[in-house]
Design an enzyme around this catalytic site. Structure first.
Site, PDB file in Angstrom:
ATOM      1  N   TYR A 201      19.665 -40.226  23.519  1.00 30.34           N
ATOM      2  CA  TYR A 201      19.736 -39.040  22.666  1.00 30.34           C
ATOM      3  C   TYR A 201      18.368 -38.376  22.762  1.00 30.34           C
ATOM      4  O   TYR A 201      17.409 -38.791  22.113  1.00 30.34           O
ATOM      5  CB  TYR A 201      20.071 -39.437  21.225  1.00 30.34           C
ATOM      6  CG  TYR A 201      20.001 -38.289  20.245  1.00 30.34           C
ATOM      7  CD1 TYR A 201      20.438 -37.012  20.595  1.00 30.34           C
ATOM      8  CD2 TYR A 201      19.519 -38.482  18.961  1.00 30.34           C
ATOM      9  CE1 TYR A 201      20.377 -35.962  19.694  1.00 30.34           C
ATOM     10  CE2 TYR A 201      19.451 -37.440  18.045  1.00 30.34           C
ATOM     11  CZ  TYR A 201      19.889 -36.185  18.417  1.00 30.34           C
ATOM     12  OH  TYR A 201      19.822 -35.147  17.531  1.00 30.34           O
TER      13      TYR A 201
ATOM     14  N   ASP B 224      23.584 -37.012  24.837  1.00 27.51           N
ATOM     15  CA  ASP B 224      23.120 -35.666  24.499  1.00 27.51           C
ATOM     16  C   ASP B 224      21.714 -35.538  25.088  1.00 27.51           C
ATOM     17  O   ASP B 224      20.752 -36.041  24.524  1.00 27.51           O
ATOM     18  CB  ASP B 224      23.108 -35.503  22.982  1.00 27.51           C
ATOM     19  CG  ASP B 224      22.515 -34.169  22.542  1.00 27.51           C
ATOM     20  OD1 ASP B 224      22.139 -33.357  23.416  1.00 27.51           O
ATOM     21  OD2 ASP B 224      22.403 -33.952  21.322  1.00 27.51           O
TER      22      ASP B 224
ATOM     23  N   HIS C  18      29.111 -31.177  18.471  1.00 25.96           N
ATOM     24  CA  HIS C  18      29.278 -31.558  19.874  1.00 25.96           C
ATOM     25  C   HIS C  18      30.683 -32.117  20.047  1.00 25.96           C
ATOM     26  O   HIS C  18      31.234 -32.733  19.122  1.00 25.96           O
ATOM     27  CB  HIS C  18      28.293 -32.664  20.275  1.00 25.96           C
ATOM     28  CG  HIS C  18      26.858 -32.257  20.273  1.00 25.96           C
ATOM     29  ND1 HIS C  18      26.098 -32.163  21.424  1.00 25.96           N
ATOM     30  CD2 HIS C  18      26.017 -31.951  19.252  1.00 25.96           C
ATOM     31  CE1 HIS C  18      24.865 -31.817  21.108  1.00 25.96           C
ATOM     32  NE2 HIS C  18      24.791 -31.677  19.795  1.00 25.96           N
TER      33      HIS C  18
END
Length: 392
Positions: free
Chosen positions: A187, A227, A348
């Protein structure tokens, strides 16, 4: 289930039962490593799902049905979650145990129980879970692997010599090694808007660490998902000019390459290109989807109200080593439109990856296949590769 809800000691260290909890996870990887070294055949995951949940607890409470429906439909062997937003065990101001969810207050205990109850029910009960958590309800990642796919090892740092107890700050990294490949879940920190330690400087350090990691030699190819907080090209955003010139209030960064929407500055895109090049990595989605899909081609969508309505970016990825391209079957984005259809409550949407078995190499130019049972190009029975609910 009782072992999941034990409080931490007053000094912030793990209690005896929490130590047992961590040891059980370690025993899984040690057993898998011994099995791999003995030469026994180990089954490998083929289907992967990655998702920035924007609070895993909230999604399990408010959007569980939609998320579970996706799991049942796609039947992933591995699920990678970012932005878990569950605090690590340990008292305020003291060292934390980033592999265990906080449960030393009544509120924290209730939250942990809610998460563990959700994970104890099918289909989520089919997965073993590893956590890498931040000190507070911020960031954090989780890795869920079907019980029949035992990783050789699971670490939480990019440093090659780091111990299994070493976690990257804010729980931003999980690195799982399987018999024939490595899986990296990250992340990435948002670039921010300013030349500050918590913005541009933090992201530069992150990109430098990732570039160093992917440049290291390894006998095993890499699958990197998560991400990544960067849109690589104009095709990866809905409104390139808007994102390219975006500013926060009246602040202008001192360097022109840092101007723009976080995730779409020239500096970030250039560093991302270099990481791909140095690591011999391929953007799996873009490999299969050459043209822009304005309806289904973005993984993040802005607020439904305000100047970001309709503004979308592709900042979630499955990157794969070049040697895996010949096994690439599908790489898809599971959400669409400006109204967050398929986003399961987050900003998302989940993304998915599917590979063919290691013994079955498919053409690198394999076209996208969505809902048919047999791929006419290769003759591979898609359903037979990984039957729903059953490990291959």
């Amino acid at each position: 289930m009782k072992r999941f809800f034990q409080p931490v000691a007053k000094n912030g260290t793990a209690t005896k039962k929490q130590a047992v909890e961590s040891k059980e996870l370690n025993d899984v990887t040690e057993s898998a490593a011994a099995e791999a070294e003995s030469g026994n055949e180990a089954k490998e995951p083929l289907r992967f799902l990655s998702w920035n949940a924007n609070s895993f607890l909230l999604r399990l409470k408010n959007n569980r049905t939609e998320f579970v429906d996706l799991i049942r439909s796609f039947d992933p062997d591995v699920i990678a979650i970012q932005e878990v937003r569950l605090p690590a065990a340990g008292r305020k101001g003291e060292s934390k145990n980033q592999g265990i969810i906080k449960d030393d207050t009544s509120a924290a205990r209730e939250e942990k129980q809610a998460v563990m109850r959700a994970l104890s029910v099918s289909p989520l009960s089919d997965y073993q879970v590893w956590w890498s958590l931040a000190d507070s309800k911020y960031a954090g990642t989780a890795l869920l692997v079907k019980h029949c796919f035992k990783p050789v090892s699971v670490k939480f740092s990019l440093e090659s010599g780091a111990s299994r107890d070493t976690h990257v700050p804010d729980g931003r990294v999980i690195l799982a090694e399987f018999k024939t490949f490595r899986l990296l879940v990250t992340y990435a920190p948002n670039n921010g808007w300013k030349e500050e330690e918590t913005s541009f400087q933090r992201r530069r350090k992150w990109d430098k660490a990732l570039r160093k990691f992917v440049s290291q030699e390894s006998k095993k190819p890499l699958i990197w998902c998560g991400d990544l907080n960067v849109s690589h090209q104009d095709i990866d955003v809905s409104h390139p000019d808007f994102f390219r010139t975006a500013k926060q209030k009246d602040y202008t960064p001192p360097n022109a390459e840092d101007v723009g929407q976080p995730g779409f500055t020239a500096a970030e895109k250039q560093r991302f290109s270099q990481i791909l090049k140095d690591g011999g990595l391929v953007d799996s989605y873009r490999w299969l989807h050459k043209s822009q899909d304005f309806e289904n081609g973005f993984s993040w969508s802005g607020n439904a109200v305000g100047k970001y309505r309709g503004k979308r970016m592709r900042i979630d990825y499955f990157l794969i080593s070049e040697q895996l391209v010949g096994r690439l079957l599908h790489s898809d984005i599971q959400g669409s439109g400006i109204d967050h259809k398929g986003y399961c409550g987050s900003d998302h949407c989940p993304i998915t990856l599917e590979l063919s078995p290691a013994t079955s190499t498919v053409p690198a130019h394999l076209p996208h296949v969505s809902s048919i049972d047999t791929d006419s190009t290769t003759g591979i029975d898609v359903k037979e590769i990984t039957p729903e609910g059953v490990c291959p």
